[in-house]
Scaffold this motif. Structure first.
Motif, PDB file in Angstrom:
ATOM      1  N   ARG A  13     -24.031 -27.028   4.603  1.00  0.00           N
ATOM      2  CA  ARG A  13     -23.882 -28.271   5.368  1.00  0.00           C
ATOM      3  C   ARG A  13     -22.418 -28.505   5.668  1.00  0.00           C
ATOM      4  NH1 ARG A  13     -26.659 -32.878   1.841  1.00  0.00           N
ATOM      5  NH2 ARG A  13     -25.278 -31.945   0.297  1.00  0.00           N
ATOM      6  N   GLN A  14     -22.144 -29.017   6.852  1.00  0.00           N
ATOM      7  CA  GLN A  14     -20.800 -29.466   7.164  1.00  0.00           C
ATOM      8  C   GLN A  14     -20.589 -30.825   6.493  1.00  0.00           C
ATOM      9  OE1 GLN A  14     -18.407 -27.698   8.851  1.00  0.00           O
ATOM     10  NE2 GLN A  14     -19.891 -26.024   8.733  1.00  0.00           N
ATOM     11  N   PHE A  15     -19.378 -31.335   6.561  1.00  0.00           N
ATOM     12  CA  PHE A  15     -19.097 -32.652   5.992  1.00  0.00           C
ATOM     13  C   PHE A  15     -19.953 -33.692   6.690  1.00  0.00           C
ATOM     14  CE2 PHE A  15     -16.166 -36.471   5.913  1.00  0.00           C
ATOM     15  CZ  PHE A  15     -16.490 -36.811   4.610  1.00  0.00           C
ATOM     16  N   ASN A  22     -20.530 -39.648  -0.673  1.00  0.00           N
ATOM     17  CA  ASN A  22     -19.175 -39.425  -0.185  1.00  0.00           C
ATOM     18  C   ASN A  22     -18.310 -40.673  -0.317  1.00  0.00           C
ATOM     19  OD1 ASN A  22     -19.912 -36.850   0.417  1.00  0.00           O
ATOM     20  ND2 ASN A  22     -20.176 -37.184   2.600  1.00  0.00           N
ATOM     21  N   ASP A  23     -18.906 -41.823  -0.107  1.00  0.00           N
ATOM     22  CA  ASP A  23     -18.151 -43.070  -0.271  1.00  0.00           C
ATOM     23  C   ASP A  23     -17.720 -43.253  -1.719  1.00  0.00           C
ATOM     24  OD1 ASP A  23     -18.520 -43.548   2.397  1.00  0.00           O
ATOM     25  OD2 ASP A  23     -20.079 -45.066   2.154  1.00  0.00           O
ATOM     26  N   CYS A  67      -5.375 -15.166  -1.010  1.00  0.00           N
ATOM     27  CA  CYS A  67      -6.792 -14.989  -0.699  1.00  0.00           C
ATOM     28  C   CYS A  67      -6.989 -14.860   0.803  1.00  0.00           C
ATOM     29  CB  CYS A  67      -7.604 -16.172  -1.220  1.00  0.00           C
ATOM     30  SG  CYS A  67      -7.499 -16.410  -3.003  1.00  0.00           S
ATOM     31  N   ALA A  68      -7.894 -13.998   1.177  1.00  0.00           N
ATOM     32  CA  ALA A  68      -8.231 -13.824   2.592  1.00  0.00           C
ATOM     33  C   ALA A  68      -9.710 -14.132   2.801  1.00  0.00           C
ATOM     34  CB  ALA A  68      -7.924 -12.389   3.033  1.00  0.00           C
ATOM     35  N   GLY A  69     -10.046 -14.661   3.970  1.00  0.00           N
ATOM     36  CA  GLY A  69     -11.441 -14.992   4.275  1.00  0.00           C
ATOM     37  C   GLY A  69     -11.986 -16.102   3.416  1.00  0.00           C
ATOM     38  N   PHE A  70     -11.165 -17.122   3.179  1.00  0.00           N
ATOM     39  CA  PHE A  70     -11.531 -18.230   2.291  1.00  0.00           C
ATOM     40  C   PHE A  70     -12.605 -19.099   2.938  1.00  0.00           C
ATOM     41  CE2 PHE A  70     -11.194 -22.283   0.204  1.00  0.00           C
ATOM     42  CZ  PHE A  70     -10.782 -22.012  -1.092  1.00  0.00           C
ATOM     43  N   ASN A  71     -13.762 -19.249   2.248  1.00  0.00           N
ATOM     44  CA  ASN A  71     -14.850 -20.088   2.751  1.00  0.00           C
ATOM     45  C   ASN A  71     -15.473 -20.884   1.621  1.00  0.00           C
ATOM     46  OD1 ASN A  71     -15.819 -20.024   5.652  1.00  0.00           O
ATOM     47  ND2 ASN A  71     -15.414 -17.841   5.313  1.00  0.00           N
ATOM     48  N   VAL A  72     -15.547 -22.186   1.795  1.00  0.00           N
ATOM     49  CA  VAL A  72     -16.211 -23.055   0.819  1.00  0.00           C
ATOM     50  C   VAL A  72     -17.720 -22.903   0.993  1.00  0.00           C
ATOM     51  CG1 VAL A  72     -16.645 -25.446   0.133  1.00  0.00           C
ATOM     52  CG2 VAL A  72     -14.329 -24.715   0.731  1.00  0.00           C
ATOM     53  N   VAL A  73     -18.407 -22.540  -0.089  1.00  0.00           N
ATOM     54  CA  VAL A  73     -19.865 -22.385  -0.015  1.00  0.00           C
ATOM     55  C   VAL A  73     -20.591 -23.519  -0.730  1.00  0.00           C
ATOM     56  CG1 VAL A  73     -19.772 -19.887   0.241  1.00  0.00           C
ATOM     57  CG2 VAL A  73     -19.902 -20.881  -2.056  1.00  0.00           C
ATOM     58  N   THR A  78     -17.100 -32.779  -1.031  1.00  0.00           N
ATOM     59  CA  THR A  78     -15.877 -33.046  -1.787  1.00  0.00           C
ATOM     60  C   THR A  78     -14.648 -32.788  -0.922  1.00  0.00           C
ATOM     61  OG1 THR A  78     -16.891 -32.548  -3.928  1.00  0.00           O
ATOM     62  CG2 THR A  78     -14.499 -32.309  -3.777  1.00  0.00           C
ATOM     63  N   VAL A  79     -14.631 -31.651  -0.222  1.00  0.00           N
ATOM     64  CA  VAL A  79     -13.497 -31.316   0.654  1.00  0.00           C
ATOM     65  C   VAL A  79     -13.313 -32.371   1.732  1.00  0.00           C
ATOM     66  CG1 VAL A  79     -12.605 -29.666   2.349  1.00  0.00           C
ATOM     67  CG2 VAL A  79     -13.678 -28.829   0.258  1.00  0.00           C
ATOM     68  N   GLY A  80     -14.405 -32.737   2.398  1.00  0.00           N
ATOM     69  CA  GLY A  80     -14.318 -33.726   3.471  1.00  0.00           C
ATOM     70  C   GLY A  80     -13.910 -35.092   2.971  1.00  0.00           C
ATOM     71  N   SER A  81     -14.392 -35.469   1.788  1.00  0.00           N
ATOM     72  CA  SER A  81     -14.052 -36.779   1.231  1.00  0.00           C
ATOM     73  C   SER A  81     -12.588 -36.832   0.802  1.00  0.00           C
ATOM     74  CB  SER A  81     -14.966 -37.099   0.044  1.00  0.00           C
ATOM     75  OG  SER A  81     -16.316 -37.191   0.453  1.00  0.00           O
ATOM     76  N   ILE A  82     -12.072 -35.722   0.267  1.00  0.00           N
ATOM     77  CA  ILE A  82     -10.651 -35.663  -0.083  1.00  0.00           C
ATOM     78  C   ILE A  82      -9.804 -35.844   1.165  1.00  0.00           C
ATOM     79  CG2 ILE A  82      -8.806 -34.134  -0.891  1.00  0.00           C
ATOM     80  CD1 ILE A  82     -10.841 -32.933  -2.852  1.00  0.00           C
ATOM     81  N   HIS A  83     -10.217 -35.186   2.249  1.00  0.00           N
ATOM     82  CA  HIS A  83      -9.489 -35.310   3.513  1.00  0.00           C
ATOM     83  C   HIS A  83      -9.532 -36.746   4.022  1.00  0.00           C
ATOM     84  CE1 HIS A  83      -8.993 -35.049   7.938  1.00  0.00           C
ATOM     85  NE2 HIS A  83      -8.097 -34.121   7.631  1.00  0.00           N
ATOM     86  N   ALA A  84     -10.703 -37.370   3.917  1.00  0.00           N
ATOM     87  CA  ALA A  84     -10.860 -38.751   4.386  1.00  0.00           C
ATOM     88  C   ALA A  84     -10.011 -39.708   3.553  1.00  0.00           C
ATOM     89  CB  ALA A  84     -12.331 -39.164   4.325  1.00  0.00           C
ATOM     90  N   ALA A  85      -9.999 -39.501   2.237  1.00  0.00           N
ATOM     91  CA  ALA A  85      -9.207 -40.366   1.363  1.00  0.00           C
ATOM     92  C   ALA A  85      -7.714 -40.158   1.595  1.00  0.00           C
ATOM     93  CB  ALA A  85      -9.557 -40.084  -0.102  1.00  0.00           C
ATOM     94  N   HIS A  86      -7.323 -38.918   1.846  1.00  0.00           N
ATOM     95  CA  HIS A  86      -5.900 -38.621   2.073  1.00  0.00           C
ATOM     96  C   HIS A  86      -5.385 -39.331   3.322  1.00  0.00           C
ATOM     97  CE1 HIS A  86      -2.344 -36.229   3.295  1.00  0.00           C
ATOM     98  NE2 HIS A  86      -2.162 -36.115   1.992  1.00  0.00           N
ATOM     99  N   ALA A  87      -6.248 -39.480   4.320  1.00  0.00           N
ATOM    100  CA  ALA A  87      -5.846 -40.176   5.549  1.00  0.00           C
ATOM    101  C   ALA A  87      -5.602 -41.655   5.285  1.00  0.00           C
ATOM    102  CB  ALA A  87      -6.920 -40.007   6.624  1.00  0.00           C
ATOM    103  N   LEU A  88      -6.219 -42.191   4.223  1.00  0.00           N
ATOM    104  CA  LEU A  88      -6.086 -43.616   3.903  1.00  0.00           C
ATOM    105  C   LEU A  88      -4.992 -43.879   2.879  1.00  0.00           C
ATOM    106  CD1 LEU A  88      -9.904 -44.454   3.583  1.00  0.00           C
ATOM    107  CD2 LEU A  88      -8.422 -45.000   5.512  1.00  0.00           C
ATOM    108  N   VAL A  89      -4.999 -43.111   1.793  1.00  0.00           N
ATOM    109  CA  VAL A  89      -4.049 -43.341   0.694  1.00  0.00           C
ATOM    110  C   VAL A  89      -3.507 -41.999   0.187  1.00  0.00           C
ATOM    111  CG1 VAL A  89      -4.847 -45.604  -0.110  1.00  0.00           C
ATOM    112  CG2 VAL A  89      -6.073 -43.548  -0.811  1.00  0.00           C
ATOM    113  N   PRO A  90      -2.669 -41.340   0.958  1.00  0.00           N
ATOM    114  CA  PRO A  90      -2.179 -40.014   0.554  1.00  0.00           C
ATOM    115  C   PRO A  90      -1.456 -40.010  -0.793  1.00  0.00           C
ATOM    116  CG  PRO A  90      -0.874 -40.915   2.363  1.00  0.00           C
ATOM    117  CD  PRO A  90      -2.094 -41.768   2.241  1.00  0.00           C
TER     118      PRO A  90
END
Length: 314
Positions: A13-15, A22-23, A67-73, A78-90
Motif C-alpha cells: 500500500r502507498q501512504f 496514521n493520525d 544500499c542500492a535499490g532501497f524499497n520499503v516493503v 510510518t514513513v508517510g506519517s514521519i514525513h507529514a509530521a516533519h512538515a509540521l514540527v521538524p
C-alpha cells in the motif's frame, strides 16, 4: 514518480494519508518523539545490494552501509506519517528514532524479495478491539461471571458463538449500549460499533465499562437483549415494504426503546417481552411516518440527531 513514491513502490500500500492509525503516529511524533522508538513497530526494507564502507574496520556489527535499490516493503504508513509530521514540527521529529530492518536480496533467490513482502504484510493485525484486553475491568468482569458459571470472552480469538451461559465482548457492548439512557450509544452501535471500544481510556467506552459495572448486571442485560432480539424477529415477519425496512434497519433503535420500556416494568417473561416489542415497533413505525416519511430507514437509524427526535416521540 517522486523519491518517496520510489522507495514505497514495493510496499503493498502507498501512504494512505490521514487515518486513525496514521493520525496517532503523527500525534506521537509531535507530543512524545523520544518515545517513538518504543511505540512504533518500525520499517522493513529490501535492497538489491548492501556494502559496508571501510570506516570503522572490518566489523559488521556497526558502521556505515551503502544500499542500492532501497524499497520499503512494510511500514509505508510510518514513513508517510514521519514525513507529514516533519512538515509540521521538524524540530520535534528530529528527536525521534525509528527502527529500520534492511534485508539484502543480493545472495538470495530471485523471488526472495516478493516472499519477504508477502510475509511481512500477512501477520495478524492488532485491531482496536484487541486493546480492550488491556483494561483490568474486563478481567474483573470475567472473573465475577466465572464464579457464577458464566463464560465471558472479551479477548479476540476462536469463538464458539453465544450460548446459554456464554457471551463475548460484542454482545456485551450491544447490551450495554441498548441499556444506556440516551439513544446515542445504540445509534453508534448501529453505525459503527468499533467506535464504542476505540479508546479504552475515555467515553464512550468508559461509560459502558467501569468500576461501577458488575459482571452479573451485564449478563442480565445480555439475556434481556437476547429476548428482545428473538421477539423482534418474530414481530418483524408481520410487516412488509417500508415498515419491514424500519424493523430491519431500526433494530438497534427498537431494541434500545424496548429495553428502556422493560426497565420500567417488573415483568421479564417471554410473553411480556413480546408484548413490549410489539408495542415498541408500532410506536417507532408511527413516529417515522409522522416525522421522517421521506428518510430512507438505512440512513435514518444511523443518524443520531434524527434518532434523538424519534426517541422523544415514542
Amino acid at each position: 514518480m517522486g523519491r518517496s513514491g520510489r522507495i514505497l513502490s514495493s510496499n503493498l500500500r502507498q501512504f494512505l494519508g490521514s487515518s486513525s492509525v496514521n493520525d496517532d503516529i503523527v500525534k506521537t511524533l509531535k507530543a512524545k518523539p523520544e518515545d517513538f522508538w518504543y511505540l512504533n513497530n518500525g520499517i522493513t526494507a529490501i535492497v538489491s545490494h548492501a556494502a559496508k564502507k571501510p570506516i570503522g574496520g572490518n566489523l559488521a556489527d556497526s558502521g556505515i552501509f551503502e544500499c542500492a535499490g532501497f524499497n520499503v516493503v512494510n511500514g509505508a504508513q510510518t514513513v508517510g506519517s514521519i514525513h507529514a509530521a516533519h512538515a509540521l514540527v521538524p524540530e520535534q521529529v528530529a528527536k525521534a528514532m525509528v527502527s529500520v530492518r534492511i534485508i539484502s536480496t543480493a545472495k538470495n533467490p530471485q523471488d526472495f524479495g516478493a516472499e519477504v513482502t508477502r510475509c511481512t504484510n500477512t501477520q495478524n493485525a492488532i485491531a482496536k478491539r484487541d486493546f480492550v484486553a488491556l483494561d483490568p475491568e474486563q478481567e474483573r468482569i470475567r472473573q465475577e461471571l466465572h464464579f457464577d458459571g458464566i463464560e465471558y470472552a472479551y479477548k479476540a480469538g476462536p469463538t464458539l458463538g453465544p450460548g446459554p451461559v456464554r457471551f463475548d465482548l460484542t454482545e456485551a457492548v450491544l447490551a450495554q449500549a441498548c441499556a444506556y439512557s440516551s439513544v446515542d450509544m445504540a445509534v453508534q452501535a448501529k453505525r459503527e460499533i468499533s467506535k464504542l471500544w476505540e479508546d479504552i481510556t475515555k467515553p464512550p467506552y468508559k461509560v459502558l465499562f467501569n468500576s461501577g459495572i458488575s459482571g452479573p448486571s451485564i449478563w442480565t442485560r445480555v439475556q434481556t437483549l437476547r429476548g428482545i432480539e428473538s421477539a423482534l424477529q418474530i414481530s418483524s415477519k408481520k410487516y412488509s415494504g417500508r415498515e419491514s425496512l424500519v424493523c430491519v434497519h431500526g433494530n438497534r433503535f427498537i431494541e434500545w426503546a424496548a429495553m428502556q420500556a422493560l426497565s420500567q416494568t417488573s415483568g421479564s417473561s417471554p410473553l411480556h417481552v413480546q408484548q413490549i416489542v410489539d408495542s415498541t415497533i408500532v410506536q417507532v413505525i408511527g413516529a417515522v411516518k409522522a416525522n421522517f416519511a421521506d428518510s430512507y430507514p438505512a440512513s435514518l437509524f444511523k443518524n443520531a440527531t434524527k434518532c434523538r427526535a424519534l426517541a422523544a416521540n415514542i
